[in-house]
Design an enzyme around this catalytic site. Sequence first.
Site, mmCIF file in Angstrom:
data_model
loop_
_atom_site.group_PDB
_atom_site.id
_atom_site.type_symbol
_atom_site.label_atom_id
_atom_site.label_comp_id
_atom_site.label_asym_id
_atom_site.label_seq_id
_atom_site.Cartn_x
_atom_site.Cartn_y
_atom_site.Cartn_z
ATOM 1 N N PHE A 180 -163.451 104.369 -5.640
ATOM 2 C CA PHE A 180 -162.661 105.548 -5.971
ATOM 3 C C PHE A 180 -163.303 106.249 -7.179
ATOM 4 O O PHE A 180 -164.086 105.652 -7.905
ATOM 5 C CB PHE A 180 -161.214 105.109 -6.279
ATOM 6 C CG PHE A 180 -160.294 106.245 -6.602
ATOM 7 C CD1 PHE A 180 -159.940 107.165 -5.623
ATOM 8 C CD2 PHE A 180 -159.770 106.401 -7.882
ATOM 9 C CE1 PHE A 180 -159.095 108.217 -5.922
ATOM 10 C CE2 PHE A 180 -158.926 107.448 -8.182
ATOM 11 C CZ PHE A 180 -158.586 108.359 -7.204
ATOM 12 N N ASN A 182 -162.708 107.013 -10.206
ATOM 13 C CA ASN A 182 -162.716 106.560 -11.608
ATOM 14 C C ASN A 182 -163.304 105.158 -11.781
ATOM 15 O O ASN A 182 -163.307 104.631 -12.885
ATOM 16 C CB ASN A 182 -161.305 106.621 -12.192
ATOM 17 C CG ASN A 182 -160.342 105.692 -11.475
ATOM 18 O OD1 ASN A 182 -160.748 104.917 -10.613
ATOM 19 N ND2 ASN A 182 -159.078 105.762 -11.819
ATOM 20 N N LYS A 183 -163.821 104.554 -10.736
ATOM 21 C CA LYS A 183 -164.325 103.179 -10.844
ATOM 22 C C LYS A 183 -165.777 103.152 -11.354
ATOM 23 O O LYS A 183 -166.417 104.188 -11.447
ATOM 24 C CB LYS A 183 -164.191 102.479 -9.484
ATOM 25 C CG LYS A 183 -162.756 102.449 -8.935
ATOM 26 C CD LYS A 183 -161.858 101.550 -9.747
ATOM 27 C CE LYS A 183 -160.381 101.637 -9.558
ATOM 28 N NZ LYS A 183 -159.721 101.886 -8.352
ATOM 29 N N ASN A 184 -166.292 101.954 -11.649
ATOM 30 C CA ASN A 184 -167.626 101.874 -12.261
ATOM 31 C C ASN A 184 -168.743 102.316 -11.313
ATOM 32 O O ASN A 184 -169.834 102.652 -11.757
ATOM 33 C CB ASN A 184 -167.896 100.456 -12.779
ATOM 34 C CG ASN A 184 -167.039 100.122 -13.988
ATOM 35 O OD1 ASN A 184 -165.931 100.640 -14.136
ATOM 36 N ND2 ASN A 184 -167.530 99.276 -14.874
ATOM 37 N N ILE A 185 -168.472 102.297 -10.013
ATOM 38 C CA ILE A 185 -169.335 102.933 -9.006
ATOM 39 C C ILE A 185 -168.410 103.841 -8.212
ATOM 40 O O ILE A 185 -167.318 103.425 -7.843
ATOM 41 C CB ILE A 185 -169.931 101.896 -8.026
ATOM 42 C CG1 ILE A 185 -171.046 101.091 -8.680
ATOM 43 C CG2 ILE A 185 -170.453 102.582 -6.761
ATOM 44 C CD1 ILE A 185 -171.701 100.105 -7.725
#
Length: 394
Positions: A180, A182-185
């Site tokens: 998604f 806002n995730k780190n990937i």
Amino acid sequence: MYKVPLSDIDVGKAEIMAVEKVLKSRWLTLGEVTARFEQEFAKYMDVKEAVAVSSGTAALHLANLVLGVGPGDEVILPSMTFVATVNAVLYTGAIPIFADIKGLDDFNVASEEIEKKITPRTKAICIVHYGGYPTDMDRIMAIARQYGLRVIEDAAHAIGAELNSQKVGTIGDIGCFSFFSNKNITTGEGGMLVTQDLDLAQRARRLRSHGMTSLSWDRLKGHASSYDVTDLGFNYRTTEIASAIGRIQLRKLERNNIKRRKITEEYKGNLKDLKGLILPFTHYLGKPSYHLFPIILPNRDQRDRLQMKLRKAGIQTSVHYPPVHLFSYYRKTYGYSKGDLPKTEEVSQRELSLPLYPQLSLKWVQYICDVIKSSITTQRQSKGKRALRIGQIE
Ligand SMILES: *Cc1c(COP(=O)(O)O)cnc(C)c1O
């Protein structure tokens, strides 16, 4: 709108070129690019199988299904999480059983609380590595072995985090990741399920595409000409566009997680001696992925006031999380009420997440910390009624 958003994506030319290449190839859904992304993700995680899906929620749903979670079963999980963790259990007809967290310094679920909730109907434990800070998996796996339970790791926050030099998400039976925004990937929407068990991966692959025995990609390539449907599956397929972005994002992950660590250290250095402020995760296990930077205020009122002050200064913040068990749907359906999970509820009242993303400059971190410092009254002689208590937000 905000000068400093809570999170921001790191996409550039490489992602744009990769997407362009996919569009020009004229094959947009599940195919070669996704297969490459899966192989590269599995290699990075040092795990046998990776199955790319349309979201982290889809990965969690499939994880529960292929581990045999179904009607009448119970799955123990935190309420201090995003609702997806819980909904994935509900989709299978099983019952989510919430366990409380460790406390104000560590928002991961407490292993003693998990043990208390085990019944003959317990089928699995679902762990969330809050904010990218690894949960004590040695303990969780020992409990699982003792009671014969399966373990799902919701590693949505923990892409790249490690415990005992092993990637988080590869320790339980199945690990689930989210891509998604806002995730780190990020791939916009997307997710990945990883496992060491070929059989579980094959079942997940089949359920990802309506329980069909072959993909349209295989048929296009002449590997198959027809198919059977062996299970009731779903359309949880991802796209070549998302996978192309994911492949580039994966290459940036280590570098970006280091940037996240530096930002976290800058925050901690700046805020450590502030009265009335608790910086959680002073002690943590392994190597975190620094997905969130949470702080704890003395109470809800002061948290809300600080959030307002930061908003006025152009800084976006959020609360991770309002507890799932107190949302009206879960209260209504499962009869949960206030007081059921005291530590989770206390953290949700007092927590505030500050902006954290790889390109956040240390200057902005300084600015955010200055706003916080000026909002928290440090030393004040108590002169009359107007005096504020130490650590109170003006
Ligand atoms: C983001 C997230 C999910 C869900 O992932 P989606 O890709 O948005 O479906 C699940 N669990 C946690 C803890 C998350 O933060």
